[in-house]
Enzyme design. Structure first.
Site, mmCIF file in Angstrom:
data_model
loop_
_atom_site.group_PDB
_atom_site.id
_atom_site.type_symbol
_atom_site.label_atom_id
_atom_site.label_comp_id
_atom_site.label_asym_id
_atom_site.label_seq_id
_atom_site.Cartn_x
_atom_site.Cartn_y
_atom_site.Cartn_z
ATOM 1 N N HIS A 127 0.843 -1.187 0.000
ATOM 2 C CA HIS A 127 0.000 0.000 0.000
ATOM 3 C C HIS A 127 0.883 1.243 0.000
ATOM 4 C CE1 HIS A 127 -4.085 -1.426 0.016
ATOM 5 N NE2 HIS A 127 -3.789 -2.336 0.933
ATOM 6 N N ASP A 157 -0.130 7.217 -3.447
ATOM 7 C CA ASP A 157 -1.274 6.863 -4.287
ATOM 8 C C ASP A 157 -1.698 7.990 -5.225
ATOM 9 O OD1 ASP A 157 -1.437 4.360 -3.239
ATOM 10 O OD2 ASP A 157 -3.305 4.660 -2.160
#
Length: 376
Positions: A127, A157
């Site tokens: 992540h 992200d």
């Protein structure tokens, strides 16, 4: 008014994080984004959130007969594809770059992953935090003597992932417009986060960066660049880097302590930070806003997500808008002649029948897809 990407069609494979955000950016600017949703969305994406605005959506079970063919038929007339699966998943579905580009040689095939399409970590789960950890950026975030502080998933992200993917896809579309040939965009968050940190890699190599948290000008080490608590428990930010702005900060704060005069003596920064913290703690955030906001002291109150949309600057610029009863940030950046526009948030699969009809499927074909469980 049509946005700058009006006329472009983008097919998005439903996912989470950077892929949907990239698709939102393209949709905001006028692209016709068609999201391939799962029949049962679950945690791994499928719409219903703010960043899913502005799409058309078709819900398919890609493991059922005929579903993959629907995607390929959509891609036949699309300009770009966005997918965020682990490397190899699209290939196993029969939707890999070879199959798609053979049918549509102009297609820009955008791939969003954390580690990239190859390399020893390519198949590992991860992540945002993991990807920025590998880039060096995470090591520089947080307080000295403590573990790095996990930031919001903006650096990895959204910045290193979604925006790099959007840039890569637009580069591919521009090139395809000249040559008629598409290509694959391998957007890896670890690559993008590393690129965002270019200035710091440069500073380390020229000797102007101390490789320890809270020891540099921009990481909270300098007293004139950081956040401070006020008397009411709220916070303000100060970024008075340039000497003239620093002098104005001292003047506005009523600081005549000679210890503050040598702004750039790094060894004095911890002591001066403590002194400035004591001064800032003597007034409320509102009082500091009255003294400093709108001046060249490089100041702003630290607002939370509820406060931010109500700030007069955002109100004046229309930086937040409401669509479908949801308040959210307006499209950015702003274009003078063909501005972006935020669409509503569709329910997953809301346009299934419309898109199947657009592809020219007869009712018998649609019924066959329904009976085998490919659609509902």
């Amino acid at each position: 008014m049509a946005g700058p990407l009006s006329g472009f069609t983008v097919v998005e494979m439903a996912g989470i994080g950077p892929g949907p955000f990239c698709a939102m950016m393209l949709a905001d600017m006028g692209a016709d984004v068609i999201r391939i949703d799962r029949l049962t969305p679950g945690f791994l994406g499928g719409g219903g959130t703010l960043i899913d605005r502005g799409r058309r959506t078709i819900a398919l079970d890609l493991k059922k007969p005929g579903a993959t063919d629907i995607v390929l038929r959509l891609l036949d007339k699309a300009d770009a594809l966005l997918e965020g699966f682990r490397p190899g998943v699209m290939e196993r579905l029969g939707l890999g770059p070879d199959e798609c580009l053979a049918r549509n040689p102009r297609l820009v095939y955008g791939r969003m992953t954390g580690w990239g399409q190859d390399g020893p970590l390519a198949q590992a789960a991860g992540h945002d935090l993991n990807y920025i950890a590998l880039s060096g950026a995470l090591h520089a975030m947080g307080h000295a003597g403590l573990p790095p502080t996990p930031p919001l998933h903006l650096v990895g992200d959204m910045g290193g992932g979604a925006m790099m993917l959007a840039f890569g896809v637009l580069c591919g579309l521009l090139e395809a417009g000249r040559t008629g040939k598409g290509q694959v965009v391998d957007a890896a968050i670890c690559d993008g986060a590393s690129l965002l940190a270019s200035a710091y890699h440069g500073k380390l190599q020229d000797g102007s960066w101390v490789n320890q948290r809270q020891s540099n000008m921009l990481d909270g080490g300098a007293h004139f660049y950081g956040c401070y608590a006020c008397a009411d428990g709220k916070y303000v930010s100060i970024g008075a880097i340039e000497p003239q702005f620093y002098r104005l900060l001292l003047e506005r704060c009523g600081i005549d302590d000679p210890d503050f005069e040598p702004q750039w003596e790094r060894a004095q920064w911890p002591q001066l930070r403590a002194k400035l913290a004591g001064i800032i703690a003597g007034k409320t955030r509102e009082q500091w806003c009255a003294l400093l906001e709108g001046t060249d002291a490089c100041f702003a109150p630290v607002l939370d997500f509820e406060e931010a949309p109500q700030h007069p600057h955002h109100q004046a610029r229309g930086s937040f808008i409401e669509t479908g009863g949801i308040l959210h940030p307006a499209p950015a950046p702003r274009l003078s002649r063909t501005p972006g526009q935020a669409g509503t948030v569709p329910a997953p699969g809301a346009h299934t029948q419309e898109l199947l009809a657009q592809l020219g499927l007869a009712q018998a074909e649609i019924q066959a897809l329904r009976e085998c469980g490919a659609i509902t």
